[in-house]
Design a protein around this motif. Structure first.
Motif, PDB file in Angstrom:
ATOM      1  N   TYR A 169      -8.626   3.010  -3.496  1.00 46.25           N
ATOM      2  CA  TYR A 169      -8.884   2.986  -2.051  1.00 46.25           C
ATOM      3  C   TYR A 169     -10.043   2.047  -1.764  1.00 46.25           C
ATOM      4  N   SER A 170     -10.005   1.445  -0.569  1.00 46.59           N
ATOM      5  CA  SER A 170     -11.056   0.503  -0.191  1.00 46.59           C
ATOM      6  C   SER A 170     -11.985   1.091   0.844  1.00 46.59           C
ATOM      7  N   LEU A 200      -7.893  -4.216   6.083  1.00 42.35           N
ATOM      8  CA  LEU A 200      -8.611  -5.304   5.408  1.00 42.35           C
ATOM      9  C   LEU A 200      -7.637  -6.368   4.910  1.00 42.35           C
ATOM     10  N   SER A 201      -6.510  -5.923   4.352  1.00 46.89           N
ATOM     11  CA  SER A 201      -5.539  -6.885   3.840  1.00 46.89           C
ATOM     12  C   SER A 201      -4.846  -7.646   4.970  1.00 46.89           C
ATOM     13  N   ASP A 223     -10.311   3.569  16.175  1.00 42.87           N
ATOM     14  CA  ASP A 223     -11.471   4.321  15.694  1.00 42.87           C
ATOM     15  C   ASP A 223     -11.928   3.711  14.365  1.00 42.87           C
ATOM     16  N   VAL A 224     -10.964   3.396  13.519  1.00 43.10           N
ATOM     17  CA  VAL A 224     -11.282   2.803  12.217  1.00 43.10           C
ATOM     18  C   VAL A 224     -11.786   1.363  12.382  1.00 43.10           C
ATOM     19  N   ARG A 235     -17.121   9.420   9.170  1.00 44.49           N
ATOM     20  CA  ARG A 235     -18.222  10.248   9.678  1.00 44.49           C
ATOM     21  C   ARG A 235     -18.345  11.497   8.813  1.00 44.49           C
ATOM     22  N   HIS A 249       0.830  -1.210   0.000  1.00 45.76           N
ATOM     23  CA  HIS A 249       0.000   0.000   0.000  1.00 45.76           C
ATOM     24  C   HIS A 249       0.863   1.258   0.000  1.00 45.76           C
ATOM     25  N   VAL A 288     -11.003   8.044   3.044  1.00 47.39           N
ATOM     26  CA  VAL A 288      -9.804   8.042   2.209  1.00 47.39           C
ATOM     27  C   VAL A 288      -8.597   8.562   2.993  1.00 47.39           C
ATOM     28  N   GLU A 289      -8.862   9.418   3.956  1.00 48.49           N
ATOM     29  CA  GLU A 289      -7.762   9.931   4.772  1.00 48.49           C
ATOM     30  C   GLU A 289      -7.345   8.941   5.858  1.00 48.49           C
ATOM     31  N   GLY A 290      -7.945   7.756   5.847  1.00 49.33           N
ATOM     32  CA  GLY A 290      -7.561   6.730   6.817  1.00 49.33           C
ATOM     33  C   GLY A 290      -8.293   6.875   8.137  1.00 49.33           C
ATOM     34  N   LYS A 291      -9.482   7.452   8.088  1.00 50.86           N
ATOM     35  CA  LYS A 291     -10.234   7.677   9.327  1.00 50.86           C
ATOM     36  C   LYS A 291     -11.603   6.992   9.253  1.00 50.86           C
ATOM     37  N   ALA A 292     -12.322   7.041  10.367  1.00 46.78           N
ATOM     38  CA  ALA A 292     -13.696   6.569  10.363  1.00 46.78           C
ATOM     39  C   ALA A 292     -14.510   7.488   9.449  1.00 46.78           C
ATOM     40  N   PHE A 331      -8.211  14.899   1.584  1.00 47.76           N
ATOM     41  CA  PHE A 331      -7.005  15.566   2.093  1.00 47.76           C
ATOM     42  C   PHE A 331      -7.206  17.083   2.186  1.00 47.76           C
ATOM     43  N   TRP A 378     -14.528  -6.302  -3.269  1.00 44.86           N
ATOM     44  CA  TRP A 378     -13.104  -6.623  -3.081  1.00 44.86           C
ATOM     45  C   TRP A 378     -12.593  -7.476  -4.240  1.00 44.86           C
ATOM     46  N   ASP A 392       1.605   4.024   2.943  1.00 42.50           N
ATOM     47  CA  ASP A 392       0.757   5.215   2.973  1.00 42.50           C
ATOM     48  C   ASP A 392      -0.284   5.079   4.085  1.00 42.50           C
ATOM     49  N   ALA A 393      -0.162   5.918   5.121  1.00 40.71           N
ATOM     50  CA  ALA A 393      -1.069   5.825   6.269  1.00 40.71           C
ATOM     51  C   ALA A 393      -2.511   6.145   5.895  1.00 40.71           C
ATOM     52  N   THR A 394      -2.708   6.916   4.797  1.00 35.96           N
ATOM     53  CA  THR A 394      -4.091   7.224   4.416  1.00 35.96           C
ATOM     54  C   THR A 394      -4.795   5.969   3.876  1.00 35.96           C
ATOM     55  N   GLN A 395      -4.019   4.933   3.551  1.00 36.67           N
ATOM     56  CA  GLN A 395      -4.616   3.687   3.074  1.00 36.67           C
ATOM     57  C   GLN A 395      -4.994   2.763   4.233  1.00 36.67           C
ATOM     58  N   LEU A 396      -5.119   3.332   5.430  1.00 34.49           N
ATOM     59  CA  LEU A 396      -5.337   2.510   6.627  1.00 34.49           C
ATOM     60  C   LEU A 396      -6.488   1.505   6.486  1.00 34.49           C
ATOM     61  N   VAL A 397      -7.604   1.945   5.914  1.00 36.69           N
ATOM     62  CA  VAL A 397      -8.762   1.054   5.793  1.00 36.69           C
ATOM     63  C   VAL A 397      -8.395  -0.181   4.952  1.00 36.69           C
ATOM     64  N   GLY A 398      -7.779   0.066   3.800  1.00 35.49           N
ATOM     65  CA  GLY A 398      -7.379  -1.037   2.929  1.00 35.49           C
ATOM     66  C   GLY A 398      -6.304  -1.900   3.568  1.00 35.49           C
TER      67      GLY A 398
END
Lengths: 170, 421
Positions: free
Chosen positions: B166-167, A38-39, A70-71, B190, A26, B184-188, B204, B131, A29-35
């Motif tokens: 992005y997922s 999941l991986s 939180d995520v 909301r 990824h 997309v910023e890696g947060k919840a 961003f 996915w 990249d910390a912004t890809q945290l959600v992906g």
């Protein structure tokens, strides 16, 4: 005591290497945290993010552990508890419901001997109700480990699907 | 009879979606080459979209050309283009088919968007439920990079543009622009309070132009449509074609491309008619947040204006859910309500509490124990949610309930003993 509390707070070298690989894939990249989560989950035993894995991901990406949790707690597709080997996600949205999703649930419960939200004693199968996953053209449908099984209109078809999953027995 | 057409779905099954060369052999990237070769200005591209009457396909039906020219207007060096592939409205799966059968078309539309609005980065926000489509999309992006359709100085035009994937992770609310940006910023995910709007402050916190998968898919086709096929379809007020997902109690559910103006009845026939000889009870348009039509409204033409006139809001996500007489209106509403109780992010009070309260009232209605006062409160809460929720989820969640009250008054007649209580 929750199952996740029993897991050791350290990762094996193999687990850490697997997470390193996911993060590299990824682009670090910390912004890809959600992906990333999941991986990581996909590769992990039990398809969940253990506390040790969450801490490790946070440290690698330079995030606070609260940001990572939180995520994890916000998104339904990210688990913080070990999952059954086959979690059968039954669509409970209207397009599947009007096509008999509740009798599909009954059939599954009867065949596996457990109810919605429960796991078989062997830990292999679990039944969960989930919202629409976009398989309305083959309603009623089940999703299991990312794969969709559609057209489950009667008990024989449900049994045939279970059979595909390692014989369908515990 | 068949009223299906193929405009943006014309390549479905005609080429191998894993092969860029095959896409190129089917007019692929012809529109991009034309745009970059002739250096067509972004405002002119936006004008073509507006002239064709294209309204965004994600649900809000915003004039797409206007959106693009506003995005171009925004000052700022770094802008983003976002392809919203988080189609979470129950009964919607057309974007799944567009991404599966013609992923390059989506990318081509996004690259043209980058050129038009002056962005250097684009991203696809793909729902977790899809996915399995990641490999095909990632491979398409990679092939485009290798062939010079993505990267630096694309086709010698000076455009530098990249596309990222992005997922999502199973949150319906992330289809909303600001929640998507948070995710997309890696947060919840909301939703944010607005303003500032996404066009000025999106992913961003940069200017962002968000469109749906289908909207991007339209772009290359419309730009190459010299003969005006697109505009010749549909009605004079609402030209063009639309991808719809038909589901529920029909014989052949699936994705169809139809000209606007097709009636709801014709759409049901297109999907093989109602299954097992039953009668239509209701049709819900646009997913769980859409209005429901009674069987007396089936001859309404499927256009933005006609649906609105019939009290059915709009086209929404393009979902057409047909429900037959085996399901009662109140039971149907309980299914929709369960969905919103699950998907409300819980951030704002009207949506979080309103959904639960209305769910309880619907349960009582089904049991026959609902009183007039309870029903009136539920209606009041539904209107309050529409007015006071932070984002589109809460604002639209009660469309089905409120439209049912209007189109199915008999189903809300209270049982006698409950009514006098």
């Amino acid at each position: 005591m929750k199952p996740s509390d029993q897991t050791p707070d350290v990762l094996t070298a193999g687990e850490a290497a697997a997470i390193d690989q996911v993060i590299a894939d990824h682009g670090n990249d910390a912004t890809q945290l959600v992906g990333i989560l999941l991986s990581v989950q996909e590769a992990a035993e039990g398809r969940y993010i253990s506390r040790a894995a969450a801490v490790y991901v946070a440290r690698k990406l330079g995030l606070k552990i609260t940001q990572v949790y939180d995520v994890i707690s916000f998104y339904t597709a990210i688990n913080d508890e070990p999952q059954a080997k086959f979690t059968l996600e039954v669509c409970s949205s209207a397009p599947c419901q009007v096509n008999g999703a509740s009798s599909l649930l009954d059939d599954l419960s009867e065949l596996l001997g457990v109810g919605v939200g429960e796991t078989t004693p062997c830990g292999k199968f679990a039944i969960r109700k989930v919202p629409c996953f976009g398989a309305c053209d083959v309603a009623p449908a089940v999703r299991c480990n990312g794969k969709v099984y559609g057209g489950l209109t009667d008990k024989d078809k449900v049994a045939a699907m279970l059979k595909e999953l390692e014989g369908g027995a515990c | 009879m068949s009223k299906a057409v193929s405009f943006i779905s014309r390549r479905f099954g005609q080429y191998d979606p894993a092969s860029l060369a095959d896409y190129e052999a089917h007019d692929g990237f012809k529109a991009l080459k034309k745009v970059l070769g002739e250096k067509i200005d972004g405002y002119d591209i936006a004008k073509v979209l507006s002239d064709n009457g294209i309204q965004g396909r994600g649900g809000a039906a915003y004039d797409m050309g206007r959106k693009w020219s506003q995005a171009r207007d925004v000052k700022g060096g770094h802008k983003w283009v976002v392809c919203n592939a988080d189609e979470g409205e129950p009964g919607t799966f057309k974007d799944r088919e567009l991404l599966k059968n013609d992923p390059f078309q989506v990318l081509e539309g996004m690259i043209i968007a980058g050129w038009s609005v002056g962005a250097n980065d684009g991203l696809i926000y793909l729902r977790e439920e899809y996915w399995h489509l990641r490999p095909v999309i990632l491979s398409a992006i990679k092939q485009c990079e290798e062939a010079g359709y993505l990267g630096d100085d694309i086709l010698g035009s000076g455009l530098n543009y990249r596309i990222h994937l992005y997922s999502g992770a199973g949150a319906y609310v992330c289809g909303e622009g600001s929640a998507l940006s948070e995710s997309v910023e890696g947060k919840a995910g909301r939703p944010r309070g607005k303003p500032p709007y996404i066009k000025q402050c999106g992913v961003f916190h940069l200017p962002t132009c968000v469109n749906n998968v289908e909207s991007f898919s339209l772009v290359p086709n419309v730009l190459l449509d010299d003969e005006g096929f697109y505009k010749s379809q549909g009605t004079p007020e609402c030209p063009g074609t639309k991808m719809i997902s038909v589901s529920g109690n029909v014989k052949n559910p699936g994705v169809f491309e139809i000209p606007f103006g097709t009636t709801i009845r014709e759409i049901i026939e297109l999907a093989g008619g109602v299954a097992d000889g039953h009668e239509v009870r209701l049709v819900q348009l646009g997913g769980a947040s859409g209005c429901i039509a009674s069987k007396d409204q089936l001859d309404t033409p499927y256009t933005y204006d006609d649906l609105k006139k019939a009290g059915l809001t709009a086209v929404g996500s393009g979902a057409v859910l047909v429900v037959d007489d085996r399901t009662s209106v109140v039971d149907f509403l309980r299914m929709t309500q369960a969905f919103f109780c699950h998907e409300s992010c819980g951030q704002c009070t009207p949506c979080r509490e309103g959904n639960r309260h209305i769910a309880l009232t619907l349960d009582k209605l089904a049991e026959g124990t609902c009183t007039r006062a309870e029903l009136d409160s539920a209606i009041r809460y539904a209107r309050l949610m529409t007015d006071a929720s932070i984002c589109g989820l809460g604002q639209a969640a009660q469309s089905a309930f409120l439209s049912a009250l209007k189109h199915f008054p008999a189903d809300f007649e209270l049982k006698k003993e409950a009514a006098v209580k």
